[in-house]
Design an enzyme around this catalytic site. Structure first.
Site, PDB file in Angstrom:
ATOM      1  N   HIS A 171       0.833  -1.224   0.000  1.00 31.69           N
ATOM      2  CA  HIS A 171       0.000   0.000   0.000  1.00 31.69           C
ATOM      3  C   HIS A 171       0.859   1.262   0.000  1.00 31.69           C
ATOM      4  O   HIS A 171       0.518   2.251   0.638  1.00 31.69           O
ATOM      5  CB  HIS A 171      -0.935   0.033   1.220  1.00 31.69           C
ATOM      6  CG  HIS A 171      -1.950  -1.064   1.252  1.00 31.69           C
ATOM      7  ND1 HIS A 171      -3.254  -0.888   0.862  1.00 31.69           N
ATOM      8  CD2 HIS A 171      -1.854  -2.364   1.632  1.00 31.69           C
ATOM      9  CE1 HIS A 171      -3.927  -2.031   1.017  1.00 31.69           C
ATOM     10  NE2 HIS A 171      -3.103  -2.937   1.464  1.00 31.69           N
ATOM     11  N   ASN A 183     -10.205  -2.649   3.130  1.00 33.28           N
ATOM     12  CA  ASN A 183      -9.980  -2.605   1.687  1.00 33.28           C
ATOM     13  C   ASN A 183     -11.298  -2.298   0.987  1.00 33.28           C
ATOM     14  O   ASN A 183     -12.344  -2.184   1.625  1.00 33.28           O
ATOM     15  CB  ASN A 183      -9.455  -3.952   1.194  1.00 33.28           C
ATOM     16  CG  ASN A 183      -7.942  -4.102   1.357  1.00 33.28           C
ATOM     17  OD1 ASN A 183      -7.225  -3.119   1.534  1.00 33.28           O
ATOM     18  ND2 ASN A 183      -7.470  -5.323   1.290  1.00 33.28           N
TER      19      ASN A 183
END
Ligand code: HEM
Length: 486
Positions: A53, A126
């Site tokens: 990420h 997510n």
């Protein structure tokens, strides 16, 4: 009038364009503080990027309670309809390094920090309700297979599918990822999910397992593979641009927040293991209940200070909310703050973006690199006789019953638990056109794998999920691979 330019210690700078020299055309002087400080500082601008990420965008906003959930949780920020709590949300892609293109097929991170009166609550989710694996011990291997190969220095379809061919539990998330929602048009046009099961505890002690859903009020919009490839080339920052510009123009993105609630005593006999991150709870079993509204209305003033230095940890809970025994979540409870200590240092919780806003942190943790709030003259041990901060004795969450022997156990199997059923359900939910695109996307990726054994190991998973899914994908993969051979 503009301010005077100074060195870092505040002394005026006389010349910011010409370095000091020993005569015209001569070598430079080490006494030129501005030159030395400027170059040295510049060399240290980058910090380690997030191991996953790394590429992301953030925005400030608020969460507002719209529905009474006090029968289910005593979390203070959820205790009154109409109550607002400041939040910071960081969106991200997963596999790409800092600077990678936004418009790619990849899950998107949806990491939220609520600055509550009981401390910061981080929900690090997510845009997908499930995940590829269900044991944290697999995470580094899984991520290695998705990132650059140590020899070629490139992402390799062989590695991606080699790993997945040994991981049948990934099929649900793979079906999700290669479907239409696998490339969101922007961060505003996708849902967010807590993904894991968490625990809520009410004032009267009743406990629930809970899953969070953030439904976009902008509508779901996705890109197909072709559109994404073009956009990624033309504007690698497409998601960042979209989010930043929308907020600058006063078009504030929002999400309606829902939960699914399962009374804790129903978990043992539920047909799916409720702590298995590769499974959803069908809404027919546990319907969505509305909780509130999330609105993003302010861009960060400084991307490095607020987005790059933002640190979210799934272990930052507040009273009334706690973890579940989901093994993945348990692994994450360790991993994040550990990553922050490496990436940002032990005092990262004192940075403005990470520090509590609606309360203050009071404890006996001290010192370390770059301590700003050094605790003044207060005692640095506990218990003490100097009226220092004390524990509350009030449990944060409800206890969880455990039984059995220690050991490296695989996940408990419930009646309907297998690796393929829910992937098949997802496939059958899709329209014909969506199934076509899913199969084309998968075939394109599997078709580029060079090893026959990997392809042969992975195709049966799709057959097991749905006969039609398997048959159509196998034909599409074979067509590509036969073509390549001829
Ligand atoms: C055991 C499995 C996992 C491990 C060990 C793990 C570990 C990590 C680590 C070390 C980071 C970088 C943190 C930082 O440097 O600030 C990270 C970022 C992140 N992870 Fe995970 N992760 C796991 C699974 C998941 C799952 C299942 C989700 C979502 C449901 C998720 C969502 C995220 C998000 C959104 C970020 C970015 C946070 C931010 O914006 O700063 N991860 N993960």
């Amino acid at each position: 009038m503009s301010k005077i330019l100074t060195t870092e210690s505040g002394a005026p700078v006389a010349d910011n364009q010409n370095s000091a020299q020993a005569g015209i055309g001569g070598p430079l002087l080490i006494q030129d503080q501005q030159l030395i400080e400027k170059l040295a500082r510049f060399n240290r601008e980058r910090i380690p990027e997030r191991i996953v990420h790394a590429r992301g965008s953030g925005a400030h906003g608020y969460f507002e309670v719209t529905d009474d959930v006090t029968p289910f949780t005593r979390a203070a920020f959820l205790n009154t309809v109409g109550k607002r709590t400041d939040v910071f949300l960081r969106f991200s892609t997963v596999a790409g390094n800092l600077g990678a293109a936004d418009a790619v097929r990849d899950p998107r991170g949806f990491a939220l920090k609520f600055y509550t009166e009981d401390g910061n609550y981080d929900l690090v989710g997510n845009n997908t309700p499930v995940f590829f694996i269900k044991d944290p011990i697999k995470f580094p291997d899984f991520i290695h297979s998705q990132k650059r190969d140590p020899f070629t220095g490139m992402g390799e379809a062989d590695n991606v599918w080699d790993y997945w061919s040994y991981s049948p539990e990934s099929l649900h998330q793979i079906t999700w990822l290669f479907g239409d929602r696998g490339i969101p048009a922007s961060y505003r046009h996708m849902n967010g999910y807590g993904s894991h099961t968490y625990q809520w505890v009410a004032e009267d002690g009743s406990a629930y397992w809970v899953k969070y859903h953030f439904k976009t009020n902008q509508g779901i919009r996705s890109l197909d593979a072709q559109q994404a490839a073009e956009l990624a080339g033309q504007d690698p920052d497409s998601h960042q641009r979209d989010l930043h510009q929308a907020i600058e123009r006063g078009i504030f993105p929002s999400w309606t927040v829902y939960v699914q609630l399962m009374p804790v005593n129903e978990a043992a006999d539920y047909r799916f293991n409720p702590f298995d991150l590769t499974k959803v709870w069908p809404h027919a079993d546990y319907p969505l209940q509305r909780v509130g509204r999330l609105v993003l209305n302010r861009n960060p003033e400084n991307v490095f200070a607020e987005v790059e230095q933002a640190a979210f940890s799934p272990n930052n809970f507040v009273p009334g909310i706690g973890p579940s025994p989901d093994k993945m979540l348990q692994g994450r409870l360790f991993a994040y703050a550990d990553a922050h200590r490496y990436r940002l240092g032990v005092n990262h919780t004192q940075l403005a973006i990470n520090a509590p806003k609606a309360t203050e942190a009071n404890n006996y943790g001290r010192d370390g690199y770059s301590a700003v709030n050094a605790g003044g003259r207060a005692k640095n041990y506990e218990p003490n006789s100097y009226d220092g901060p004390r524990q509350t004795d009030a449990a944060l969450a409800a206890p969880t019953a455990v039984a059995g022997w220690t050991g490296t156990h695989s996940a408990a199997q419930h009646a309907k638990d297998d690796d393929f059923f829910q992937a098949g359900e997802l496939f059958r939910l899709m329209s014909d056109a969506e199934q076509e695109r899913l199969i084309a996307n998968l075939a394109g990726s599997i078709g580029s794998v060079t090893r026959d054994d990997v392809v042969e190991r992975v195709l049966p998973f799709f057959h097991a999920a749905d006969a039609d899914y398997g048959k159509r994908l196998e034909a599409a993969v074979k067509a590509i691979r036969n073509n390549d051979e001829s």
